[in-house]
Design an enzyme around this catalytic site. Structure first.
Site, short mmCIF file in Angstrom:
data_model
loop_
_atom_site.label_atom_id
_atom_site.label_comp_id
_atom_site.label_asym_id
_atom_site.label_seq_id
_atom_site.Cartn_x
_atom_site.Cartn_y
_atom_site.Cartn_z
CG ASP A 106 -6.63 -5.94 6.19
OD1 ASP A 106 -6.02 -5.89 7.28
OD2 ASP A 106 -7.41 -5.05 5.81
CE LYS A 151 -11.06 -0.09 10.48
NZ LYS A 151 -10.37 0.63 9.42
CG ASN A 184 -0.19 -0.16 2.49
OD1 ASN A 184 0.60 0.72 2.85
ND2 ASN A 184 -0.38 -1.26 3.20
N1 CTP Z 1 -3.97 -3.69 11.89
C1 CTP Z 1 -3.20 -4.72 12.35
N2 CTP Z 1 -3.16 -5.90 11.68
C2 CTP Z 1 -3.89 -6.07 10.56
C3 CTP Z 1 -4.68 -5.00 10.08
C4 CTP Z 1 -4.69 -3.83 10.77
O1 CTP Z 1 -2.54 -4.57 13.38
N3 CTP Z 1 -3.84 -7.22 9.92
C5 CTP Z 1 -4.01 -2.44 12.66
C6 CTP Z 1 -3.39 -1.25 11.97
O2 CTP Z 1 -2.02 -1.11 12.30
C7 CTP Z 1 -4.22 -0.10 12.51
C8 CTP Z 1 -5.59 -0.73 12.77
O3 CTP Z 1 -5.36 -2.13 12.87
O4 CTP Z 1 -3.73 0.36 13.75
C9 CTP Z 1 -6.61 -0.45 11.74
O5 CTP Z 1 -6.14 -0.85 10.48
P1 CTP Z 1 -7.07 -0.77 9.21
O6 CTP Z 1 -6.33 -1.34 8.03
O7 CTP Z 1 -7.63 0.61 9.11
O8 CTP Z 1 -8.26 -1.68 9.68
P2 CTP Z 1 -8.76 -3.09 9.33
O9 CTP Z 1 -9.17 -3.71 10.61
O10 CTP Z 1 -7.77 -3.85 8.49
O11 CTP Z 1 -10.09 -2.77 8.54
P3 CTP Z 1 -10.33 -2.35 7.01
O12 CTP Z 1 -9.02 -2.59 6.27
O13 CTP Z 1 -11.41 -3.25 6.61
O14 CTP Z 1 -10.71 -0.89 7.08
#
Ligand code: CTP
Length: 445
Positions: free
Chosen positions: A316, A378, A247
């Site tokens: 993710d 979250k 990303n």
């Molecule tokens: N995060 C994490 N591990 C993952 C995904 C996210 O630790 N596999 C953490 C990120 O570092 C951040 C928070 O979770 O502090 C939110 O990440 P984000 O990508 O916005 O959220 P997601 O839960 O992955 O939701 P989405 O991508 O569906 O918005």
């Protein structure tokens, strides 16, 4: 760390207020400036906003934003701001204080933002008169200053010397160092301060040096003795030996957090995905590539961390099977990748943190829509103590910028389902990092 309201009135000495705003901000305090209309003639609100990272309060009923384009500086009629600011501050300093504002304080007037804020404020307060010697010697001013003293103001006597008007005598505003010393005394519980019921944002240790040599000798850094764990940057999920999924994260926010935590005295571990930034000084850096590597590194350090901030943009998903050789395009019109979920590191940490409140956890969220709703989900779903959300499309926020505009969510809003929500104005990532860290330290039990 303290929250300081700095009232500035119309005087040539207003430029010294810039030094005060800058020094206090650099020392880690949060400084919010309230200017009278006359003060704005000497120093623009934009100058103070740039120095403090906080909105500068100006007209009571702004017909147009005081700073062009800066509606956020006065987002609502100051009829609300003056009460909020008064409740927010740990210390109120008026420097320079003109003869006019001193008279209006003595009369209990509230006909502009500054005097209205002053009237609503109940904590320790410092008045730094600056004016022509004859105005200072005028019995009306002397009486007004006595009234202010009776009202609980600490008054710093002006210095003698040649004044801007050419006269010689008493009337010069004391130098910033002297004002900072007096402010530090009030904050440390001097004659009238600090108020015991006021909002406190102190870290676990004493506050940072506040100006005077004595204060500097005894104060320690606010995160001293704490372990801070930060994740930063993107992850890379390989598809084959040549390609990967990733990303746009550059790691700037996470690196600012790690550097700031070290500066504030913490022992810092930074788990970093691949970025092009220099390692911050005094920080243990663990370099990782994939989300699973990041998970492993975090799980090694998490138990010892007092404050954990996950600013990384973690992938993710990863491909189910990494191709052992370069995927060739010959003969293919399309290609299907099967992706499987990576561990959610933040959710894992939220489920493991100590339940005595001694370990605080902060996540980040970058959203493109429904910012608050997604961030609130979250915050609760990953059991965070704070969630910092930013909108990719907001100017000044997002990837690769040196600034950010965030919404800060913490549990404990009006009801169980609704978090407490604060919208913070645009600020550089280092200022934001320090504010967040001090808040997190204050959340620790
Ligand atoms: N995060 C994490 N591990 C993952 C995904 C996210 O630790 N596999 C953490 C990120 O570092 C951040 C928070 O979770 O502090 C939110 O990440 P984000 O990508 O916005 O959220 P997601 O839960 O992955 O939701 P989405 O991508 O569906 O918005």
């Amino acid at each position: 760390m303290a929250r300081i309201l700095l009232g500035v009135t119309g005087s040539i000495a207003a430029f010294k207020a810039c030094h005060l705003a800058s020094d206090w901000t650099k020392a880690g305090h949060t400084v919010r400036v309230v200017e009278t209309a006359a003060a704005e003639r000497f120093v623009t609100p934009l100058t103070f906003t740039s120095l403090t990272g906080e909105p500068t309060r100006t007209a009571m009923f702004p017909d147009s934003p005081a700073v062009p384009g800066d509606v956020a500086a006065n987002p609502a009629p100051a009829t609300i701001n003056h009460v909020k600011d008064a409740a927010w501050a740990d210390l109120l300093v008026v420097a320079p204080a003109s003869a006019d504002v001193i008279a209006r304080i003595a009369a209990g007037m509230a006909d502009d933002t500054l005097t209205a804020t002053i009237l609503a404020y109940e904590g320790p307060k410092l008045l730094c008169p600056a004016m022509n010697v004859h105005m200072y010697d005028n019995p009306a001013t002397r009486r007004n200053l006595d009234v202010c003293r009776d009202f609980g103001w600490t008054v710093l006597d002006p210095a003698s010397g040649t004044l801007a008007c050419g006269d010689t005598g008493r009337g010069r505003m004391p130098e910033p160092e002297e004002i900072e010393r007096a402010a530090a005394t009030l904050l440390a519980g001097g004659p009238d301060g600090p108020r015991e019921d006021g909002p406190q944002e102190n870290g676990p240790q004493e506050s940072r040096p506040q100006g005077g040599a004595d204060a500097q000798a005894t104060a320690s850094l606010p995160l001293m003795g704490l372990n801070v764990l930060v994740t930063a940057g993107p992850t890379q999920e390989p598809l084959d030996p040549v390609r990967y999924l990733t990303n746009h994260s550059t790691g700037k926010m996470g690196y600012a957090l790690a550097a700031s935590a070290a500066e504030l005295g913490a022992h810092v571990t930074l788990v970093s995905g691949p970025v092009a930034l220099e390692e911050p000084e005094g920080v243990d850096v663990v370099h990782v590539t994939t989300a699973r590597d990041m998970f492993e590194a975090v799980s090694d350090s998490f138990a010892a961390a007092d404050i954990t901030v996950m600013a990384a943009a973690v992938g993710d998903f990863r491909v189910e099977e990494i191709a052992p050789e370069k995927i060739k395009k010959a003969g293919r019109e399309s290609i299907t990748l099967t992706l499987v979920a990576n561990p959610d590191i933040l959710a894992w940490a939220g489920g493991r943190k100590r339940d005595d409140g001694s370990q605080v956890l902060c996540g980040f969220a970058m959203e493109t829509e429904h910012l608050v709703r997604n961030a609130a989900r979250k915050l609760a779903g990953k059991h965070c103590d704070m969630l910092v959300a930013n909108d990719l499309r907001e100017p000044g926020a997002g990837f690769a910028t040196d600034t950010n505009v965030v919404t800060v969510l913490t549990p404990g809003g009006p009801d169980e389902q609704t978090p407490h929500i604060e919208h913070w104005d645009l600020m550089d990532k280092t200022t934001l990092a320090k504010r967040l860290l001090l808040r997190l330290a204050a959340l620790r039990k």
